[in-house]
Design a protein around this motif. Sequence first.
Motif, PDB file in Angstrom:
ATOM      1  N   ARG A   1       0.842  -1.197   0.000  1.00 58.12           N
ATOM      2  CA  ARG A   1       0.000   0.000   0.000  1.00 58.12           C
ATOM      3  C   ARG A   1       0.873   1.241   0.000  1.00 58.12           C
ATOM      4  N   TYR A   2       0.464   2.207  -0.839  1.00 56.46           N
ATOM      5  CA  TYR A   2       1.175   3.485  -0.927  1.00 56.46           C
ATOM      6  C   TYR A   2       0.131   4.569  -1.140  1.00 56.46           C
ATOM      7  N   GLY A   3       0.180   5.607  -0.322  1.00 54.73           N
ATOM      8  CA  GLY A   3      -0.824   6.655  -0.417  1.00 54.73           C
ATOM      9  C   GLY A   3      -2.218   6.158  -0.097  1.00 54.73           C
ATOM     10  N   GLY A   4      -2.308   5.109   0.729  1.00 57.08           N
ATOM     11  CA  GLY A   4      -3.597   4.569   1.113  1.00 57.08           C
ATOM     12  C   GLY A   4      -4.232   3.637   0.102  1.00 57.08           C
ATOM     13  N   ARG A   5      -3.538   3.312  -0.983  1.00 65.19           N
ATOM     14  CA  ARG A   5      -4.106   2.463  -2.026  1.00 65.19           C
ATOM     15  C   ARG A   5      -3.190   1.276  -2.309  1.00 65.19           C
ATOM     16  N   PRO A   6      -3.777   0.153  -2.768  1.00 67.55           N
ATOM     17  CA  PRO A   6      -2.926  -0.980  -3.138  1.00 67.55           C
ATOM     18  C   PRO A   6      -2.112  -0.660  -4.390  1.00 67.55           C
ATOM     19  N   VAL A   7      -0.851  -1.061  -4.361  1.00 64.55           N
ATOM     20  CA  VAL A   7       0.061  -0.823  -5.479  1.00 64.55           C
ATOM     21  C   VAL A   7       0.908  -2.071  -5.701  1.00 64.55           C
ATOM     22  N   LEU A   8       1.502  -2.135  -6.878  1.00 64.51           N
ATOM     23  CA  LEU A   8       2.477  -3.171  -7.188  1.00 64.51           C
ATOM     24  C   LEU A   8       3.866  -2.631  -6.907  1.00 64.51           C
ATOM     25  N   VAL A   9       4.681  -3.443  -6.228  1.00 62.42           N
ATOM     26  CA  VAL A   9       6.023  -3.028  -5.842  1.00 62.42           C
ATOM     27  C   VAL A   9       6.993  -4.133  -6.235  1.00 62.42           C
ATOM     28  N   TRP A  10       8.127  -3.750  -6.797  1.00 58.85           N
ATOM     29  CA  TRP A  10       9.179  -4.729  -7.055  1.00 58.85           C
ATOM     30  C   TRP A  10      10.526  -4.036  -7.203  1.00 58.85           C
ATOM     31  N   TRP A  11      11.571  -4.856  -7.114  1.00 63.19           N
ATOM     32  CA  TRP A  11      12.938  -4.405  -7.411  1.00 63.19           C
ATOM     33  C   TRP A  11      13.261  -4.825  -8.826  1.00 63.19           C
ATOM     34  N   GLN A  12      14.043  -3.981  -9.538  1.00 60.07           N
ATOM     35  CA  GLN A  12      14.534  -4.366 -10.853  1.00 60.07           C
ATOM     36  C   GLN A  12      15.949  -3.837 -11.038  1.00 60.07           C
ATOM     37  N   GLY A  13      16.758  -4.611 -11.751  1.00 61.22           N
ATOM     38  CA  GLY A  13      18.141  -4.210 -11.981  1.00 61.22           C
ATOM     39  C   GLY A  13      18.974  -5.394 -12.426  1.00 61.22           C
ATOM     40  N   ARG A  14      20.266  -5.309 -12.146  1.00 59.79           N
ATOM     41  CA  ARG A  14      21.220  -6.351 -12.530  1.00 59.79           C
ATOM     42  C   ARG A  14      21.573  -7.180 -11.303  1.00 59.79           C
ATOM     43  N   ILE A  15      21.643  -8.509 -11.474  1.00 57.88           N
ATOM     44  CA  ILE A  15      22.112  -9.401 -10.418  1.00 57.88           C
ATOM     45  C   ILE A  15      23.505  -9.877 -10.811  1.00 57.88           C
ATOM     46  N   ILE A  16      24.493  -9.515 -10.010  1.00 57.79           N
ATOM     47  CA  ILE A  16      25.879  -9.832 -10.376  1.00 57.79           C
ATOM     48  C   ILE A  16      26.368 -11.052  -9.593  1.00 57.79           C
ATOM     49  N   GLN A  17      27.363 -11.725 -10.168  1.00 60.40           N
ATOM     50  CA  GLN A  17      27.789 -13.024  -9.656  1.00 60.40           C
ATOM     51  C   GLN A  17      28.370 -12.961  -8.253  1.00 60.40           C
ATOM     52  N   VAL A  18      28.844 -11.800  -7.822  1.00 60.78           N
ATOM     53  CA  VAL A  18      29.417 -11.726  -6.479  1.00 60.78           C
ATOM     54  C   VAL A  18      28.356 -11.747  -5.395  1.00 60.78           C
ATOM     55  N   GLY A  19      27.058 -11.758  -5.779  1.00 61.40           N
ATOM     56  CA  GLY A  19      26.047 -12.091  -4.795  1.00 61.40           C
ATOM     57  C   GLY A  19      25.043 -11.038  -4.415  1.00 61.40           C
ATOM     58  N   PHE A  20      24.903  -9.974  -5.197  1.00 57.42           N
ATOM     59  CA  PHE A  20      23.891  -8.976  -4.850  1.00 57.42           C
ATOM     60  C   PHE A  20      23.395  -8.273  -6.095  1.00 57.42           C
ATOM     61  N   GLY A  21      22.388  -7.400  -5.904  1.00 54.16           N
ATOM     62  CA  GLY A  21      21.775  -6.694  -7.014  1.00 54.16           C
ATOM     63  C   GLY A  21      22.157  -5.233  -7.043  1.00 54.16           C
ATOM     64  N   GLN A  22      22.076  -4.651  -8.212  1.00 51.58           N
ATOM     65  CA  GLN A  22      22.314  -3.221  -8.406  1.00 51.58           C
ATOM     66  C   GLN A  22      21.139  -2.680  -9.205  1.00 51.58           C
ATOM     67  N   GLY A  23      20.259  -1.932  -8.540  1.00 47.29           N
ATOM     68  CA  GLY A  23      19.083  -1.456  -9.251  1.00 47.29           C
ATOM     69  C   GLY A  23      18.274  -0.467  -8.453  1.00 47.29           C
ATOM     70  N   GLU A  24      16.963  -0.535  -8.626  1.00 44.02           N
ATOM     71  CA  GLU A  24      16.040   0.378  -7.955  1.00 44.02           C
ATOM     72  C   GLU A  24      14.751  -0.369  -7.656  1.00 44.02           C
ATOM     73  N   ASP A  25      13.968   0.200  -6.752  1.00 48.35           N
ATOM     74  CA  ASP A  25      12.642  -0.320  -6.456  1.00 48.35           C
ATOM     75  C   ASP A  25      11.613   0.591  -7.098  1.00 48.35           C
ATOM     76  N   VAL A  26      10.533   0.002  -7.618  1.00 47.50           N
ATOM     77  CA  VAL A  26       9.527   0.783  -8.333  1.00 47.50           C
ATOM     78  C   VAL A  26       8.142   0.487  -7.770  1.00 47.50           C
ATOM     79  N   ILE A  27       7.246   1.476  -7.917  1.00 46.77           N
ATOM     80  CA  ILE A  27       5.878   1.380  -7.434  1.00 46.77           C
ATOM     81  C   ILE A  27       4.945   1.708  -8.589  1.00 46.77           C
ATOM     82  N   TYR A  28       4.005   0.796  -8.880  1.00 50.72           N
ATOM     83  CA  TYR A  28       3.059   0.969  -9.977  1.00 50.72           C
ATOM     84  C   TYR A  28       1.633   0.944  -9.413  1.00 50.72           C
ATOM     85  N   ASP A  29       0.742   1.727 -10.038  1.00 48.66           N
ATOM     86  CA  ASP A  29      -0.648   1.757  -9.580  1.00 48.66           C
ATOM     87  C   ASP A  29      -1.472   0.675 -10.271  1.00 48.66           C
TER      88      ASP A  29
END
Length: 586
Positions: free
Chosen positions: A208-236
Amino acid sequence: MSGCSGTSQHASAPIQADASVRAAAANPVTLSPLPGTVDASPETQISFLGAHGTNVSGVRVVGSRSGPHAGVLRRFSTGSGESFLPTRPFLPAEQVTVDARVGGGRGVKPAHTSFTIATPAAVSEAEFPVEGGDSRAVQSYSSAPGLTPSTLTITTPAQPGSTPGYLFLAPYQGQGSAGPMIVDQSGQLVWFHPLAAGQEAANFGVQRYGGRPVLVWWQGRIIQVGFGQGEDVIYDSSYRRVASVRAGNGYAADLHEIRLTPQGTAWIDAFAPVEQDLTAVHGASRATVTDSVIQEVDIRTGLVMWEWHALGHIPLAESENPLATRGYPWDYVHINSIDPGRSGDVLLSARSTSALYDVDVHSGGLRWRLGGRYSSFKLGAGAAFYWQHDARFQPGGVISLFDNGSEPPKEKQSRGLLLSVDQTTRSVSLVRQFANPTRTLLSASQGSMAPLAGGNWLLGYGRLPNLTEFDDLGHVLLDATLGKDVQDYSVDLSRWTGRPRTRPSMLATPLAGRRVRVDVSWNGATDVVSWRVLCGRTPRALVAVGGAGRTGFQTSITAPAPGRYVAVQALDRSGAIIGTSAVVRA
């Protein structure tokens, strides 16, 4: 089921507040970087987090090598503090001191922090290669040729008592495109958002964001050393991006966690490779360690409200991960979940120590450890866990988590755990475990355990392409699998109403006998019950010639064709038109 005879663990040493924790506790507000932080970013801001109406003035920031730093104050949109943004970065390995006044009128109090700037270390940017998979386990649609996610095969159909709603996944690896995906409980695609090559998604679900249900996810690159480099996004609910959450202080958001709060903030994590002396753990004097960084970010302004580093709070000796070889950084702690509590604390799960940590937000100190080498609690039979993910506070002093049990293998089966934590007796007992009774699933990485309505639980197996819904007694209510070798960091199940602003997509194919075949779909629309086909000799002279009920993501309809121009209308349960395709020439 595995893990029924778990080991007994107890703290070998008490948790004591060191000088830096005591210094942080003495401040009238919470300062970040916290006093004593050993590897703050050269690009760090100075954050002052307090009660609503907190005012900051007289900020003085001095680097031991770089000297005084000018900057500007920016207020959090929550009204609970401010961040000081230096006009230039700090220098690696220098000491920084910060003094300020907090409050107003007669309530002004001094605040102070001091910390050390990290020496950042370069690591390989190579991504995991896509290997294996099954090309037959990929969805394809003539009306939407750009959508090619992994299939979801239902192996145990939804049973009585299963939770209504849609499944939210973010498949990657194996065959098929990567991206967030909504699927109904029969395995039919509802919505897919394909990402560009080299991009993956994780932690997809409804918040929930702003009192309403939203879709949330992380997107970016997953590198072999074991973590991600990206951003989180919120969609209505119309699948439009309404906000992005980026890590502050020069970091990139990692894939492991994104948690929104009702106050308009987000808890996220980042991984920071830094130079570190590892002689105390029989390593090199100048080695690369991957630190785990936790931030609470003000979504509206992008300011960092709070930041915590594992280094300086979790000793290197707690790690159960062998020292790195072949040029890899040592991932000594690997924080993979964040759950803010209700008493000024936050629960963290660390895979590389097989332990959970309850962190005091104001001081940054550890209130307790659960599991690992120095547990604050004695663990009862079946309560031990290893390489775990997704630890969450639950009502009644219970903690849920996904116990990987691997890798290396410590158990025969990955499982979901409910653990009762008794603060008085300093003991932990097993309330319930959930493990698939029909197949052996031992997941080497990733995984999730989501609470559902009515006491049900949904397990996602991460590295393995499986998911299972259980009732509160451990009976399987739903079981499914993605394509071979496909991975999915976590899985969610929730109600959702999607009303895309796009038009339905259609492919019209002329048939003999003045007939037409129409393949139609509408990516993300959840209210479509049936389709109506229109046809005519001109684009402006269309009449209804047929229709059919929706049969899945794509519906195929054969209808008379009194002309060459065709369109379709989407109808809801009441028969109202909720969408119309473009007119095409068959």
